[in-house]
Design a protein around this motif. Sequence first.
Motif, PDB file in Angstrom:
ATOM      1  N   GLY A 448     -54.541  74.153  -6.752  1.00 13.66           N
ATOM      2  CA  GLY A 448     -55.191  73.061  -7.443  1.00 13.66           C
ATOM      3  C   GLY A 448     -55.780  72.036  -6.495  1.00 13.66           C
ATOM      4  N   LEU A 449     -55.418  70.772  -6.707  1.00 15.15           N
ATOM      5  CA  LEU A 449     -55.885  69.695  -5.843  1.00 15.15           C
ATOM      6  C   LEU A 449     -55.109  69.638  -4.536  1.00 15.15           C
ATOM      7  CD1 LEU A 449     -56.430  66.935  -8.565  1.00 15.15           C
ATOM      8  CD2 LEU A 449     -58.148  68.379  -7.476  1.00 15.15           C
ATOM      9  N   MET A 450     -54.139  70.537  -4.388  1.00 15.78           N
ATOM     10  CA  MET A 450     -53.370  70.700  -3.149  1.00 15.78           C
ATOM     11  C   MET A 450     -52.645  69.413  -2.746  1.00 15.78           C
ATOM     12  SD  MET A 450     -56.017  73.230  -1.104  1.00 15.78           S
ATOM     13  CE  MET A 450     -54.808  73.901   0.033  1.00 15.78           C
ATOM     14  N   PHE A 451     -51.992  68.795  -3.734  1.00 14.46           N
ATOM     15  CA  PHE A 451     -51.189  67.606  -3.440  1.00 14.46           C
ATOM     16  C   PHE A 451     -50.078  67.972  -2.461  1.00 14.46           C
ATOM     17  CE2 PHE A 451     -52.622  66.134  -7.792  1.00 14.46           C
ATOM     18  CZ  PHE A 451     -53.486  65.176  -7.290  1.00 14.46           C
ATOM     19  N   ASP A 452     -49.881  67.100  -1.486  1.00 13.56           N
ATOM     20  CA  ASP A 452     -48.953  67.373  -0.396  1.00 13.56           C
ATOM     21  C   ASP A 452     -47.778  66.396  -0.471  1.00 13.56           C
ATOM     22  OD1 ASP A 452     -47.733  67.572   2.208  1.00 13.56           O
ATOM     23  OD2 ASP A 452     -49.578  68.497   2.916  1.00 13.56           O
ATOM     24  N   PRO A 453     -46.533  66.893  -0.468  1.00  7.13           N
ATOM     25  CA  PRO A 453     -45.381  65.984  -0.546  1.00  7.13           C
ATOM     26  C   PRO A 453     -45.387  64.907   0.531  1.00  7.13           C
ATOM     27  CG  PRO A 453     -44.675  68.271  -0.797  1.00  7.13           C
ATOM     28  CD  PRO A 453     -46.128  68.311  -0.415  1.00  7.13           C
ATOM     29  N   ALA A 454     -45.954  65.223   1.706  1.00  8.02           N
ATOM     30  CA  ALA A 454     -45.982  64.241   2.793  1.00  8.02           C
ATOM     31  C   ALA A 454     -46.957  63.108   2.532  1.00  8.02           C
ATOM     32  CB  ALA A 454     -46.349  64.939   4.109  1.00  8.02           C
ATOM     33  N   CYS A 455     -47.787  63.239   1.508  1.00  8.49           N
ATOM     34  CA  CYS A 455     -48.834  62.254   1.238  1.00  8.49           C
ATOM     35  C   CYS A 455     -48.657  61.546  -0.095  1.00  8.49           C
ATOM     36  CB  CYS A 455     -50.203  62.948   1.262  1.00  8.49           C
ATOM     37  SG  CYS A 455     -50.596  63.758   2.812  1.00  8.49           S
ATOM     38  N   ILE A 456     -47.483  61.641  -0.683  1.00 10.71           N
ATOM     39  CA  ILE A 456     -47.261  61.049  -2.006  1.00 10.71           C
ATOM     40  C   ILE A 456     -45.960  60.261  -2.020  1.00 10.71           C
ATOM     41  CG2 ILE A 456     -46.834  61.553  -4.451  1.00 10.71           C
ATOM     42  CD1 ILE A 456     -48.583  64.072  -4.063  1.00 10.71           C
ATOM     43  N   ALA A 457     -46.023  59.047  -2.542  1.00 12.76           N
ATOM     44  CA  ALA A 457     -44.839  58.207  -2.723  1.00 12.76           C
ATOM     45  C   ALA A 457     -44.862  57.637  -4.136  1.00 12.76           C
ATOM     46  CB  ALA A 457     -44.806  57.086  -1.688  1.00 12.76           C
ATOM     47  N   ILE A 458     -43.744  57.729  -4.844  1.00 13.06           N
ATOM     48  CA  ILE A 458     -43.621  57.189  -6.198  1.00 13.06           C
ATOM     49  C   ILE A 458     -42.311  56.415  -6.260  1.00 13.06           C
ATOM     50  CG2 ILE A 458     -43.537  57.714  -8.669  1.00 13.06           C
ATOM     51  CD1 ILE A 458     -44.883  60.394  -8.052  1.00 13.06           C
ATOM     52  N   ASP A 460     -40.029  52.853  -8.279  1.00 13.75           N
ATOM     53  CA  ASP A 460     -39.954  51.864  -9.351  1.00 13.75           C
ATOM     54  C   ASP A 460     -40.017  50.432  -8.831  1.00 13.75           C
ATOM     55  OD1 ASP A 460     -39.741  53.682 -11.485  1.00 13.75           O
ATOM     56  OD2 ASP A 460     -37.601  53.966 -11.094  1.00 13.75           O
ATOM     57  N   SER A 461     -40.024  50.268  -7.518  1.00 11.09           N
ATOM     58  CA  SER A 461     -40.150  48.927  -6.946  1.00 11.09           C
ATOM     59  C   SER A 461     -41.032  48.999  -5.697  1.00 11.09           C
ATOM     60  CB  SER A 461     -38.777  48.363  -6.579  1.00 11.09           C
ATOM     61  OG  SER A 461     -38.235  49.067  -5.464  1.00 11.09           O
ATOM     62  N   ILE A 462     -41.591  47.867  -5.335  1.00  6.19           N
ATOM     63  CA  ILE A 462     -42.450  47.818  -4.156  1.00  6.19           C
ATOM     64  C   ILE A 462     -41.652  48.068  -2.874  1.00  6.19           C
ATOM     65  CG2 ILE A 462     -44.020  46.401  -2.787  1.00  6.19           C
ATOM     66  CD1 ILE A 462     -45.151  47.426  -5.474  1.00  6.19           C
ATOM     67  N   PRO A 463     -40.456  47.474  -2.701  1.00  7.06           N
ATOM     68  CA  PRO A 463     -39.692  47.780  -1.481  1.00  7.06           C
ATOM     69  C   PRO A 463     -39.381  49.272  -1.341  1.00  7.06           C
ATOM     70  CG  PRO A 463     -38.829  45.801  -2.508  1.00  7.06           C
ATOM     71  CD  PRO A 463     -39.808  46.389  -3.487  1.00  7.06           C
ATOM     72  N   GLU A 464     -39.023  49.915  -2.445  1.00  5.72           N
ATOM     73  CA  GLU A 464     -38.734  51.346  -2.397  1.00  5.72           C
ATOM     74  C   GLU A 464     -39.998  52.137  -2.041  1.00  5.72           C
ATOM     75  OE1 GLU A 464     -37.143  55.001  -5.284  1.00  5.72           O
ATOM     76  OE2 GLU A 464     -37.526  53.002  -6.129  1.00  5.72           O
ATOM     77  N   LEU A 465     -41.134  51.730  -2.598  1.00  5.43           N
ATOM     78  CA  LEU A 465     -42.401  52.393  -2.281  1.00  5.43           C
ATOM     79  C   LEU A 465     -42.724  52.238  -0.797  1.00  5.43           C
ATOM     80  CD1 LEU A 465     -44.834  53.838  -3.766  1.00  5.43           C
ATOM     81  CD2 LEU A 465     -45.989  51.623  -3.630  1.00  5.43           C
ATOM     82  N   ALA A 466     -42.540  51.018  -0.289  1.00  5.53           N
ATOM     83  CA  ALA A 466     -42.826  50.763   1.124  1.00  5.53           C
ATOM     84  C   ALA A 466     -41.965  51.634   2.027  1.00  5.53           C
ATOM     85  CB  ALA A 466     -42.593  49.283   1.440  1.00  5.53           C
ATOM     86  N   GLU A 467     -40.707  51.779   1.681  1.00  3.20           N
ATOM     87  CA  GLU A 467     -39.810  52.609   2.483  1.00  3.20           C
ATOM     88  C   GLU A 467     -40.301  54.055   2.520  1.00  3.20           C
ATOM     89  OE1 GLU A 467     -35.096  53.896   2.748  1.00  3.20           O
ATOM     90  OE2 GLU A 467     -35.789  52.601   1.124  1.00  3.20           O
ATOM     91  N   LYS A 468     -40.725  54.570   1.375  1.00  2.00           N
ATOM     92  CA  LYS A 468     -41.206  55.944   1.319  1.00  2.00           C
ATOM     93  C   LYS A 468     -42.517  56.116   2.092  1.00  2.00           C
ATOM     94  CE  LYS A 468     -39.034  57.300  -3.039  1.00  2.00           C
ATOM     95  NZ  LYS A 468     -39.254  57.836  -4.425  1.00  2.00           N
ATOM     96  N   MET A 469     -43.314  55.066   2.176  1.00  2.00           N
ATOM     97  CA  MET A 469     -44.588  55.142   2.887  1.00  2.00           C
ATOM     98  C   MET A 469     -44.445  54.828   4.370  1.00  2.00           C
ATOM     99  SD  MET A 469     -47.387  53.553   0.187  1.00  2.00           S
ATOM    100  CE  MET A 469     -46.819  51.892   0.435  1.00  2.00           C
ATOM    101  N   GLY A 470     -43.287  54.353   4.801  1.00  2.00           N
ATOM    102  CA  GLY A 470     -43.107  53.999   6.202  1.00  2.00           C
ATOM    103  C   GLY A 470     -43.823  52.719   6.566  1.00  2.00           C
ATOM    104  N   ILE A 471     -43.846  51.762   5.632  1.00  2.00           N
ATOM    105  CA  ILE A 471     -44.559  50.493   5.810  1.00  2.00           C
ATOM    106  C   ILE A 471     -43.566  49.337   5.636  1.00  2.00           C
ATOM    107  CG2 ILE A 471     -46.177  48.972   4.564  1.00  2.00           C
ATOM    108  CD1 ILE A 471     -48.017  51.331   4.249  1.00  2.00           C
ATOM    109  N   PRO A 472     -43.699  48.238   6.396  1.00  2.00           N
ATOM    110  CA  PRO A 472     -42.778  47.102   6.248  1.00  2.00           C
ATOM    111  C   PRO A 472     -42.779  46.573   4.811  1.00  2.00           C
ATOM    112  CG  PRO A 472     -44.109  46.849   8.222  1.00  2.00           C
ATOM    113  CD  PRO A 472     -44.679  48.000   7.464  1.00  2.00           C
ATOM    114  N   ALA A 473     -41.605  46.548   4.189  1.00  2.00           N
ATOM    115  CA  ALA A 473     -41.508  46.163   2.782  1.00  2.00           C
ATOM    116  C   ALA A 473     -41.940  44.725   2.557  1.00  2.00           C
ATOM    117  CB  ALA A 473     -40.076  46.368   2.284  1.00  2.00           C
ATOM    118  N   ALA A 474     -41.516  43.811   3.428  1.00  2.00           N
ATOM    119  CA  ALA A 474     -41.849  42.399   3.241  1.00  2.00           C
ATOM    120  C   ALA A 474     -43.360  42.188   3.289  1.00  2.00           C
ATOM    121  CB  ALA A 474     -41.155  41.549   4.304  1.00  2.00           C
TER     122      ALA A 474
END
Length: 602
Positions: A448-458, A460-474
């Motif tokens: 399909g669209l070839m979604f890659d687990p390494a490129c997707i973060a989901i 329920d909170s912004i801090p949790e999203l930031a952690e999954k993306m490897g970005i400073p939460a603050a």
Amino acid sequence: MSKEKKEELKRERLSRRDFLKNAGIMTAGTAVGAGFLLSGCSQDAQGGTEAKPQAAEAKPWLPEKWDKETDVVVVGTGCGLAAAIEAKNAGADVIILEKNDWVGGLYKTAGGHAILGGTRIQKEAGMQDSLEDWFEDEMKASGYRGVPELIRTYVERGPELIEWMESMGFKWYPTVGNSSPEVHRVGRSHYPAANPDVYDAKPNSPMSFGLAWTTVWEKKLQEMGVPILFKHRMKKVYREPGGPVLGVSAETPEGTINIKARKGVILCTGTWTDNHRMAQAWDPRVVGPDCFGDGGTPADGTLFVDSAGDGHFAAAEVGAGFSDMSFTSYIYLFYGSRSYWGWEPPDFKTAAYYADGKGIPRPAAFFERVILVKNDGVRYINEMEGARKADPAKGEAGSINENPEWPYTAKYLSLPHPRNVWAIADSESAAALKWPIEDLKNPNPKKGLMFDPACIAIADSIPELAEKMGIPAAELEKTISRYNGFVGAGKDEDFGKTALFKIAKPPFYGLKASLIRHTQRNGVRVNTKSQVIEQADQLAGYSGKAVDESISIDQEKVIPHLYAAGELGNVMGWRRPHGSLGNYATVARIAGENAAKESSWE
């Protein structure tokens, strides 16, 4: 070859031999351990003839023996198939080499349309066009950096493709589109129509794609009895010093073999977009973390095509020169995927197995609803730059957000590594954009669209999203809070974005950006006969004076018996919008016709 030309070549070879003798390189003892010449040939099982060696004087530019021989060797089974058909039609014996175990290369996976003007299909659709208008538009499309003689040749010969392809069972879709209205004044995009009795088409589509072209060519070559040697990767072109190309060497599962080409070698080896070293040499910005070629699936390291620049390097070794390749390629930013295309399972025949790849769709609404943040969690651009289209008044050409000089792409390329750029949206925007949520939750990097687990973060909170993306939460929380304030105020004080939507309702989605190098432009310099031009000839006739001079590309010295076509050649100009299959097929046909006309170098 004329008598005068043969005598000239003979004198040149004698003078080279005299030079080597005088330099002490050739002596009476050089026959010891020397190479071999053919004294007789027998037919082998794979096509071509098997050579019987005979001791001869040392010729270090020759292999010790030729394992096969033919008139014309074609390397590559994209547009190389077209070259082989024409060479065979002209009476030459032909062998085709393919490094993969399947036919077609990137040509097979292409969208399928050809830019052609003044055609019967246009007339049947009630469209008016002329070759002169088309020529002018092609020059504009290349930024006026294309070689006029090459573009003129394509324009004059290109329309022949309509009937030529039809003669092999190809069908054209009756509606002619316009994939590049910023440069083409009328529709010139000719697509292959579905023709299930001859080739496959994508499910529920009235049109096929690159598969249609390579399928009809492969069938034609089977009828003609032209062998395709699979898993034969060309590694070297043999050339007599200052003289003609003699043949090639190829790596096979059984070892290296040498194939003699009496009349010519045609290189149709494609691009170098998978070779990060070559890409880095032309533009250091397009390599590094999150940067990929267009030939495979980074999720597991698979390279379907392996576009490494084999033909570029082999041609350069024997004296070929390059045109301006600084455009490198189209630069795409995919979100949620690292793959341009895929085929699963990889039979490379069934269109239903073809994966479109390219991640989440990117219409203008995508850039309205997401924010783009870099590795530190901060926005870096007005996201709407990604939706900007080419402006003809500025001399721009190409589809949305694919050219490296446009602000959207240029800004990304200016970021230091690791760029780690993510597109962020909330659940309301994801719903408005009709994102396939289940596919994002269960990504498959091969279909399909070839979604890659390494490129997707989901999350329920912004801090949790930031952690999954490897970005400073603050920092990410601060960026989103500031942006939501702009939405409430109706003004983006940082970048002036006018379409503003809050990022407030969970779950939140992050889709990582991956840079994809796709469709190289320009390559080895060729003339209007698809002959490869000798690089050293650029000094010939140079006067050392301040004069305004130029010569036709057809006046330049060529490397005898060496031809190039497709993405390897420079028929396209510095850059040009899509729809390249017609260009590549046309110059490949020209290469095949002319290689077959050569006199044997023996």
